[in-house]
Design an enzyme around this catalytic site. Structure first.
Site, PDB file in Angstrom:
ATOM      1  N   LYS A  22       0.886  -1.268  -0.016  1.00 12.00           N
ATOM      2  CA  LYS A  22       0.055  -0.322  -0.026  1.00 12.00           C
ATOM      3  C   LYS A  22       1.147   0.992  -0.037  1.00 12.00           C
ATOM      4  CE  LYS A  22      -2.412   1.796   4.453  1.00 12.00           C
ATOM      5  NZ  LYS A  22      -1.337   3.036   3.917  1.00 12.00           N
ATOM      6  N   ASN A  23       1.373   1.269   0.980  1.00 17.75           N
ATOM      7  CA  ASN A  23       2.476   2.420   0.845  1.00 17.75           C
ATOM      8  C   ASN A  23       3.681   3.008   0.311  1.00 17.75           C
ATOM      9  OD1 ASN A  23       1.324   3.154   2.773  1.00 17.75           O
ATOM     10  ND2 ASN A  23       2.859   2.627   4.558  1.00 17.75           N
ATOM     11  N   ARG A  92      -4.426  10.077   3.878  1.00 13.53           N
ATOM     12  CA  ARG A  92      -2.920  10.626   3.568  1.00 13.53           C
ATOM     13  C   ARG A  92      -2.046  11.111   2.342  1.00 13.53           C
ATOM     14  NH1 ARG A  92      -1.996  13.785   7.326  1.00 13.53           N
ATOM     15  NH2 ARG A  92       0.809  13.828   8.117  1.00 13.53           N
ATOM     16  N   CYS A 116      -5.655   7.868   9.131  1.00 13.67           N
ATOM     17  CA  CYS A 116      -6.040   7.728  10.079  1.00 13.67           C
ATOM     18  C   CYS A 116      -5.659   8.431  11.085  1.00 13.67           C
ATOM     19  CB  CYS A 116      -5.489   6.490  10.588  1.00 13.67           C
ATOM     20  SG  CYS A 116      -6.395   5.258   9.727  1.00 13.67           S
ATOM     21  N   ARG A 121       0.200  14.056  12.737  1.00 21.52           N
ATOM     22  CA  ARG A 121       0.286  14.395  11.664  1.00 21.52           C
ATOM     23  C   ARG A 121       1.041  15.479  11.254  1.00 21.52           C
ATOM     24  NH1 ARG A 121      -2.110   8.733   8.937  1.00 21.52           N
ATOM     25  NH2 ARG A 121      -0.349   7.982   7.887  1.00 21.52           N
ATOM     26  N   ILE A 123       2.979  18.565   8.110  1.00 19.08           N
ATOM     27  CA  ILE A 123       3.415  18.268   6.943  1.00 19.08           C
ATOM     28  C   ILE A 123       5.013  18.732   6.621  1.00 19.08           C
ATOM     29  CG2 ILE A 123       1.632  16.312   5.803  1.00 19.08           C
ATOM     30  CD1 ILE A 123       1.058  19.267   3.895  1.00 19.08           C
ATOM     31  N   ASP A 304       3.811   0.596  11.925  1.00 23.27           N
ATOM     32  CA  ASP A 304       2.391  -0.452  11.570  1.00 23.27           C
ATOM     33  C   ASP A 304       2.013  -1.238  11.999  1.00 23.27           C
ATOM     34  OD1 ASP A 304       1.976   2.294  10.344  1.00 23.27           O
ATOM     35  OD2 ASP A 304       2.978   1.558   8.138  1.00 23.27           O
ATOM     36  N   ILE A 326       6.589   6.253  17.275  1.00 24.03           N
ATOM     37  CA  ILE A 326       6.396   7.323  16.371  1.00 24.03           C
ATOM     38  C   ILE A 326       5.161   8.354  16.129  1.00 24.03           C
ATOM     39  CG2 ILE A 326       6.581   7.123  13.790  1.00 24.03           C
ATOM     40  CD1 ILE A 326       9.072   6.016  14.859  1.00 24.03           C
ATOM     41  N   ARG A 398      -9.655  -0.183   3.628  1.00 24.19           N
ATOM     42  CA  ARG A 398      -8.340   1.060   3.029  1.00 24.19           C
ATOM     43  C   ARG A 398      -6.543   0.384   2.832  1.00 24.19           C
ATOM     44  NH1 ARG A 398      -8.180   6.092   6.854  1.00 24.19           N
ATOM     45  NH2 ARG A 398      -8.490   7.786   5.487  1.00 24.19           N
TER      46      ARG A 398
HETATM   47  N1  EPU Z   1       5.963  14.024  10.643  1.00 24.53           N
HETATM   48  C1  EPU Z   1       6.597  15.137  11.893  1.00 24.53           C
HETATM   49  N2  EPU Z   1       6.479  16.458  10.440  1.00 24.53           N
HETATM   50  C2  EPU Z   1       5.781  16.403   8.897  1.00 24.53           C
HETATM   51  C3  EPU Z   1       6.583  14.218   8.680  1.00 24.53           C
HETATM   52  C4  EPU Z   1       6.224  13.800   9.756  1.00 24.53           C
HETATM   53  O1  EPU Z   1       6.654  15.750  12.909  1.00 24.53           O
HETATM   54  O2  EPU Z   1       6.796  16.545   7.906  1.00 24.53           O
HETATM   55  C5  EPU Z   1       5.486  13.254  12.161  1.00 24.53           C
HETATM   56  C6  EPU Z   1       4.945  12.720  12.218  1.00 24.53           C
HETATM   57  O3  EPU Z   1       3.776  13.043  13.099  1.00 24.53           O
HETATM   58  C7  EPU Z   1       4.533  11.145  12.686  1.00 24.53           C
HETATM   59  C8  EPU Z   1       6.040  10.933  12.252  1.00 24.53           C
HETATM   60  O4  EPU Z   1       6.693  12.015  11.385  1.00 24.53           O
HETATM   61  O5  EPU Z   1       4.912  11.375  13.819  1.00 24.53           O
HETATM   62  C9  EPU Z   1       5.934   9.790  10.911  1.00 24.53           C
HETATM   63  O6  EPU Z   1       5.806  10.359   9.978  1.00 24.53           O
HETATM   64  P1  EPU Z   1       6.443  10.025   8.321  1.00 24.53           P
HETATM   65  O7  EPU Z   1       6.239  11.255   8.224  1.00 24.53           O
HETATM   66  O8  EPU Z   1       6.905   9.003   8.424  1.00 24.53           O
HETATM   67  O9  EPU Z   1       4.755   9.026   8.435  1.00 24.53           O
HETATM   68  P2  EPU Z   1       4.176   9.223   7.248  1.00 24.53           P
HETATM   69  O10 EPU Z   1       4.300   9.619   5.635  1.00 24.53           O
HETATM   70  O11 EPU Z   1       2.893  10.405   7.789  1.00 24.53           O
HETATM   71  C10 EPU Z   1       4.151   7.036   6.203  1.00 24.53           C
HETATM   72  C11 EPU Z   1       3.052   6.187   5.794  1.00 24.53           C
HETATM   73  C12 EPU Z   1       2.398   5.393   7.430  1.00 24.53           C
HETATM   74  C13 EPU Z   1       3.696   4.727   8.501  1.00 24.53           C
HETATM   75  C14 EPU Z   1       4.494   6.074   8.357  1.00 24.53           C
HETATM   76  C15 EPU Z   1       5.413   5.273   8.927  1.00 24.53           C
HETATM   77  C16 EPU Z   1       1.932   6.480   3.783  1.00 24.53           C
HETATM   78  C17 EPU Z   1       0.737   6.832   3.447  1.00 24.53           C
HETATM   79  N3  EPU Z   1       1.842   6.589   5.355  1.00 24.53           N
HETATM   80  O12 EPU Z   1       3.217   8.041   6.727  1.00 24.53           O
HETATM   81  O13 EPU Z   1       1.235   3.847   7.152  1.00 24.53           O
HETATM   82  O14 EPU Z   1       3.209   4.640   9.905  1.00 24.53           O
HETATM   83  O15 EPU Z   1       4.548   6.202   7.166  1.00 24.53           O
HETATM   84  O16 EPU Z   1       6.743   3.992   8.974  1.00 24.53           O
HETATM   85  O17 EPU Z   1       3.041   6.177   3.287  1.00 24.53           O
HETATM   86  C18 EPU Z   1      -0.279   2.294   8.000  1.00 24.53           C
HETATM   87  O18 EPU Z   1       0.018   1.874   6.537  1.00 24.53           O
HETATM   88  O19 EPU Z   1      -1.133   2.558   8.608  1.00 24.53           O
HETATM   89  C19 EPU Z   1       0.163   3.792   8.095  1.00 24.53           C
HETATM   90  C20 EPU Z   1      -0.808   5.045   8.979  1.00 24.53           C
END
Ligand code: EPU
Length: 417
Positions: A22-23, A92, A116, A121, A123, A304, A326, A398
């Site tokens: 998925k990711n 997301r 979720c 979270r 950006i 995850d 995380i 999802r």
């Molecule tokens: N974070 C920040 N600022 C940012 C980006 C992230 O503070 O600009 C923080 C987040 O708040 C979080 C941590 O960094 O506490 C990790 O965030 P990351 O950006 O690595 O995660 P993501 O890109 O939002 C993806 C997956 C998630 C998975 C994480 C970690 C997708 C769409 N989502 O999320 O997948 O948990 O990487 O591996 O790729 C899932 O599949 O259940 C899922 C939540």
């Protein structure tokens, strides 16, 4: 909303084939619009997150031809218009259109992404990267306009190795002028899969999978054929199921290396498994002992799989501790597991939980709180005595392709009602 009904405590035998990640898929599809020709992506999972990305592509006037597990995307007639709030908030991964549209057109207008509710979270790291590449960002009530006359390569240090920020910056930088270096980049296998895709189109990305990624901008990206890697979280979910209720159950089409942290922890608890190049086989469940896990970025224990591992730990003798580093809010499933008879407790700061086992789980009505939380309940339902009904299964659909069909095929009594 439909529910999933499971009659528990039936042994599962046979083989479960794992689908595409998925990711990875949710990043590859937006990345495809950077291509100046047509691209084909195979092993794409049939999940609602992919349906939602398809809606965004159609909204942008891209041509998408979706087969059983294949998508063909052609962006020749794409129109760079605002992605409205409804489409942005559906998932997301809509945020990958920020990097992709910025990289392709030098401008993107969209809203804060959905996903979720497992933590704040933000950006900010994605935006910091875009700014360092020369973009200006205007934010008004969750609406973002990000634009640049000419993106220029730069050195970007990520305060945290965020998966989303690393990929988004790669997407924006791939056609930027000059060289971009991302330091403290995320190292997840999905990053490598996306970088390989872009390189197959003619991009110049080196170092994906390490903490330093170097990107030299190119002008043109050509057609290619690319395959999504196997979903390590789906694989891990089924491996946990096999450890709990498998009777010669094989999880195939996987890359065992991507599951090292989970395999190590399961072994520590007493799970015996046979590992092949692309499969893992569990002959039968054993008596398991408690352990501690701490979620970390790859190759650490994946967040995850934390919630699904929590269900496993309810069946281990002793006191297990889970530390979630995380996300701020990823224990909601534990309240639901307790309804089924688990003995779990979330500590005051919400980052640690204690699980005491082994407890007998009894079927009841529970609520899916998020994608992996829903999966953790589904695993609990498979081992519980009696029937469990899981509400809000939209979360599970999802991210898990044909989960009901796959589990039924190995003997689970599971149906959507
Ligand atoms: N974070 C920040 N600022 C940012 C980006 C992230 O503070 O600009 C923080 C987040 O708040 C979080 C941590 O960094 O506490 C990790 O965030 P990351 O950006 O690595 O995660 P993501 O890109 O939002 C993806 C997956 C998630 C998975 C994480 C970690 C997708 C769409 N989502 O999320 O997948 O948990 O990487 O591996 O790729 C899932 O599949 O259940 C899922 C939540």
């Amino acid at each position: 909303m439909p529910k999933i009904k499971i009659e528990g405590n039936h042994q599962l035998s046979g083989t479960i084939d794992v689908g595409g990640a998925k990711n990875s898929a949710v990043a590859l599809i937006p990345a495809a619009i950077l291509c100046d020709e047509t691209v084909t992506i195979s092993n794409v999972p049939n999940i609602t997150d992919v349906d939602d990305l398809e809606r965004i592509l159609i909204h942008l006037n891209a041509k998408i031809n979706r087969g059983e597990n294949k998508v063909e995307i052609s962006s020749e007639n794409i129109i760079n218009k605002e992605i409205n709030e409804d489409l942005s908030k559906k998932l997301r991964a809509s945020y990958y259109f920020m990097g992709a549209l910025l990289g392709k057109f030098g401008k993107v207008e969209m809203y804060f992404p959905g996903g979720c509710a497992i933590g704040a979270r933000p950006i900010n790291l994605h935006l910091k990267g875009f700014e360092l590449l020369g973009a200006t960002i205007t934010e008004e009530e969750n609406h973002f306009t990000i634009e640049a006359e000419q993106l220029k390569g730069n050195n970007i240090y990520l305060d945290f190795p965020s998966v989303g920020a690393t990929i988004n910056i790669m997407l924006a930088a791939v056609k930027a002028k000059g060289k971009t270096i991302i330091e403290n980049a995320a190292k997840e296998p999905e990053i490598v899969n996306v970088a390989t895709f872009l390189n197959n189109m003619g991009a110049k990305i080196k170092g994906a999978g390490t903490s330093t990624i170097k990107i030299t901008g190119v002008k043109y990206l050509h057609s290619c054929f690319h395959e999504v890697i196997p979903d390590r979280i789906e694989a891990g979910t089924y491996l946990i199921i096999a450890s709990l209720i498998g009777k010669d159950l094989t999880i195939s089409n996987i890359i065992p290396n991507h599951l090292e942290a989970l395999i190590a922890k399961l072994n520590e608890c007493g799970v015996e498994m046979e590992q092949g190049i692309d499969y893992i086989r569990v002959l039968e469940p054993k008596e398991y002992k408690a352990t501690s896990i701490k979620t970390l970025v790859y190759p650490g224990f994946p967040t995850d799989l934390q919630q699904i591992m929590a269900t496993f730990l309810t069946q281990c003798k002793g006191r297990s501790v889970i530390e979630e580093t995380i996300y701020e809010n990823r224990f909601l499933n534990l309240f639901e597991l307790n309804k089924m008879g688990a003995d779990t407790k979330v500590l005051a700061n919400n980052q640690k939980a204690i699980i005491k086992g082994k407890t007998k789980l009894i079927g009841t009505e529970v609520n899916s709180t998020d994608l992996r939380g829903g999966a953790s309940l589904l695993v609990a339902a498979l081992i519980a005595e009696g029937t469990t009904t899981i509400d809000n299964i939209g979360y599970i659909l999802r991210g898990y392709d044909k989960i009901v069909e796959k589990l039924s095929s190995v003997g689970a009594k599971i149906e959507i009602i």
